[in-house]
Design an enzyme around this catalytic site. Structure first.
Site, PDB file in Angstrom:
ATOM      1  N   SER A 271       0.742  -1.252   0.091  1.00  0.00           N
ATOM      2  CA  SER A 271       0.042  -0.047   0.044  1.00  0.00           C
ATOM      3  C   SER A 271       0.754   1.404   0.034  1.00  0.00           C
ATOM      4  O   SER A 271       0.411   2.301   0.620  1.00  0.00           O
ATOM      5  CB  SER A 271      -0.909   0.012   1.375  1.00  0.00           C
ATOM      6  N   GLU A 277      -1.444   4.451  -6.138  1.00  0.00           N
ATOM      7  CA  GLU A 277      -2.018   4.972  -7.566  1.00  0.00           C
ATOM      8  C   GLU A 277      -2.648   4.089  -8.499  1.00  0.00           C
ATOM      9  O   GLU A 277      -3.572   4.508  -9.160  1.00  0.00           O
ATOM     10  CB  GLU A 277      -0.616   5.405  -8.366  1.00  0.00           C
ATOM     11  N   LEU A 419      13.904   7.275  -6.688  1.00  0.00           N
ATOM     12  CA  LEU A 419      12.975   8.405  -7.616  1.00  0.00           C
ATOM     13  C   LEU A 419      13.636   8.864  -8.758  1.00  0.00           C
ATOM     14  O   LEU A 419      14.800   9.093  -8.760  1.00  0.00           O
ATOM     15  CB  LEU A 419      12.664   9.431  -6.804  1.00  0.00           C
ATOM     16  N   HIS A 548      -2.963  35.899  -6.385  1.00  0.00           N
ATOM     17  CA  HIS A 548      -4.120  35.666  -5.663  1.00  0.00           C
ATOM     18  C   HIS A 548      -5.229  35.575  -6.692  1.00  0.00           C
ATOM     19  O   HIS A 548      -5.138  36.476  -7.806  1.00  0.00           O
ATOM     20  CB  HIS A 548      -4.543  36.562  -4.713  1.00  0.00           C
TER      21      HIS A 548
END
Length: 578
Positions: A271, A277, A419, A548
């Protein structure tokens, strides 16, 4: 239960290793170079990529803030001399074995630095990430994200939209993933060719110092020389003993990405981020999912608070059930009308627990380094559980604890952080070194992400890791949090489910870790990771301006909510590279 890498090293030894016990009931030994005692527990993505389980949480988490000088690494491998003297002139400045994301990143940076560069690839350019990992999986996840949105009547109604029943074409989805991988693979190939990188086709083998042969089966070998060599051969799916993979009903991530079949019920063993994914993809496409996890909780490597929220949103609300604290000791593919059979035992007592019968099983227990056939014996290098031992500068260490001159290893093959972007960063770091600039990569500043819906991202330490480090080193930590429900852009998207968490030192404003669960969390994490990499203090980040309304204001509010005692800015001490 957390997962750690513990490194009790001495400065008198040029090599040391730490054993990491994996969820597949096997141990991994990760090599590291000179440093004092370091114990850093990795968060979910980094741990799951290796299938790591937990280690003892002794108070050895002391992180040295002063990296060792390069002078400690003047020793060279005497054994290498027995394989012949290095050539006096070279065909290339740099040869890279493996054309994945790591090798590609190193090659491009090498050309930028003026190095004559070649890259050897025995399969296809792009490696695991492009062809069997990050890239095609994101294509499938893009589909699952759209499907979830279209299938959510409540979500559509809140936006004032009316949509008829959503459906999908399995082959069309599979083609989208395959076409994306092909496009990116061609882009990588063309980028290297355009810059003058020689792409040498075949399997690369190190013959001796600064000498490599390559070639295809049945064809004569070619021998080339280089001043420096980088090994970047990546990894393959790790399959525990007792599991029979047929590629149809019992599959690895390599097979799952082809999406040849969408089963009604699929068990996912593991998991971590790979399993999470794929659970997102399969449930969006209509499958029921059963997780099988060796540890006592799902997503054990994530920050516990983030993991708890993620489980509530990503698992509890979907057609997913789970078995924790169990091992899948035997998995038999479907045959002669019989379903896939999965035998479970208790992870602690080893007593039989249950037998599941499902339509398919996905083995998501992590990845193993691909280092066979590299000719490491020719330079007296012995792998540790398949990983090539390296120091913090990615220099390869031989069996006697000496550095092998002019030889480096990056990416999954060294096991430091499995990675793709970490591999690329390591490759760039090596190129910096061979071109005269000493550079050590701080792996604690490298972010990781899980591309579920919503996404999870993280950088640095989890809260338990930070508290352990604080206790050992004698400082306090504080926690700041912000909710996506307070963000205008998230609310406009009707995606207010989410949390950002900051772990920091209130005495000096140092960021120890940031964890995000929410819309586009994978994109948001980089402000925090770059802050850690550059040593930026929170008191300086409070002054940063964000457009913003944007999701970036989640981080803006997070940093502004932190209570730092000191208002003075000063660079953070250089962290140890792990």
């Amino acid at each position: 239960m957390q997962n750690s890498i513990s490194l009790p090293l001495s400065q008198s030894s040029a090599t040391a290793a730490t054993t990491v016990t994996g969820s597949a009931r096997s141990s991994y030994v990760l090599p590291f170079g000179h440093s004092k005692s370091v114990n850093l527990k990795f968060c979910g993505l980094r741990r799951e990529a290796l299938g790591f389980s937990s280690l003892s949480s002794s108070c050895t988490l002391r992180v040295q803030h002063h990296l060792p000088s390069r002078k400690h690494y003047k020793s060279v491998a005497a054994s290498a001399a027995k394989n012949g003297s290095p050539p006096k002139s070279f065909d290339y400045d740099l040869i890279i074995i493996g054309a994945g994301v790591g090798g590609h990143g190193a090659a491009l940076h090498a050309v930028e630095k003026g190095l004559k560069t070649a890259i050897i690839e025995g399969d296809v350019v792009g490696g695991t990430c492009v062809n069997r990992g990050c890239v095609p999986s994101k294509a499938l996840l893009a589909v699952s994200g759209r499907m979830r949105e279209l299938q959510s009547e409540h979500h559509m109604k809140a936006l004032g939209l009316q949509v008829s029943a959503a459906g999908y074409d399995r082959q069309g989805v599979a083609d989208h993933a395959n076409n994306l991988a092909l496009k990116i693979r061609n882009n990588l190939t063309n980028s290297m060719k355009a810059l003058g990188v020689d792409i040498l086709t075949g399997v690369g083998t190190i013959l001796g110092p600064q000498k490599v042969k390559y070639g295809k089966a049945g064809s004569p070998d070619n021998i080339v020389t280089a001043k420096d060599i980088i090994i970047a051969t990546g990894s393959v799916p790790f399959v525990p003993k007792g599991i029979e993979v047929d590629g149809k009903t019992v599959i690895t991530s390599d097979h799952a990405l082809k999406l040849e079949h969408v089963p009604d019920w699929i068990a996912i063993v593991g998991s971590g981020y790979i399993g999470l994914e794929f659970s997102d993809v399969y449930t969006a496409l209509g499958s029921e999912v059963t997780f099988i996890e060796a540890l006592d909780q799902l997503m054990p490597g994530f920050d516990p608070e983030i993991g708890k929220l993620a489980q509530r949103v990503l698992i509890n609300t979907r057609k997913i059930d789970y078995h924790t604290g169990v091992f899948a000791t035997k998995i038999t593919p479907a045959k002669d009308g019989k379903p896939v059979s999965i035998e479970l035992i208790d992870a602690k007592t080893k007593e039989p627990k249950d037998t599941l019968e499902v339509d398919a099983a996905l083995i998501a227990t992590g990845r193993a380094p691909f280092t066979n056939g590299l000719g490491l014996e020719n330079i007296n290098v012995v792998t540790q559980r398949g990983f090539i031992p390296v120091d913090e500068r990615m220099s390869v260490i031989d069996a006697n604890g000496n550095l092998v001159p002019h030889l480096y290893c990056i990416g999954d093959a060294n096991g430091k952080m499995m990675l793709a972007h970490a591999a690329s960063a390591q490759g760039i770091s090596v190129v910096e070194q061979v071109t005269g600039r000493d550079h050590v990569l701080n792996h604690l500043s490298i972010p990781a992400a899980c591309f579920t819906h919503p996404e999870i991202s993280m950088v640095g330490l989890t809260e338990p890791q930070a508290r352990e480090k604080a206790e050992c080193e004698g400082f306090e930590i504080s926690i700041a949090k912000t909710s996506f429900r307070a963000n205008t852009k998230a609310l406009a998207e009707n995606e207010g489910e989410g949390l950002a968490k900051l772990i920091y030192r209130p005495d000096n404003g140092e960021i120890l870790g940031v964890h995000i669960f929410g819309l586009h969390a994978a994109d948001l994490i980089h402000e925090a990771s770059n802050a850690i990499a550059l040593g930026t203090r929170i008191q300086d980040l409070k002054l940063a301006v964000h457009a913003h309304p944007t999701l970036s204001e989640v981080l803006d509010e997070l940093f502004k909510s932190a209570k730092v005692h000191s208002h003075e800015s000063s660079p953070v001490s250089e962290p140890v590279a792990v």
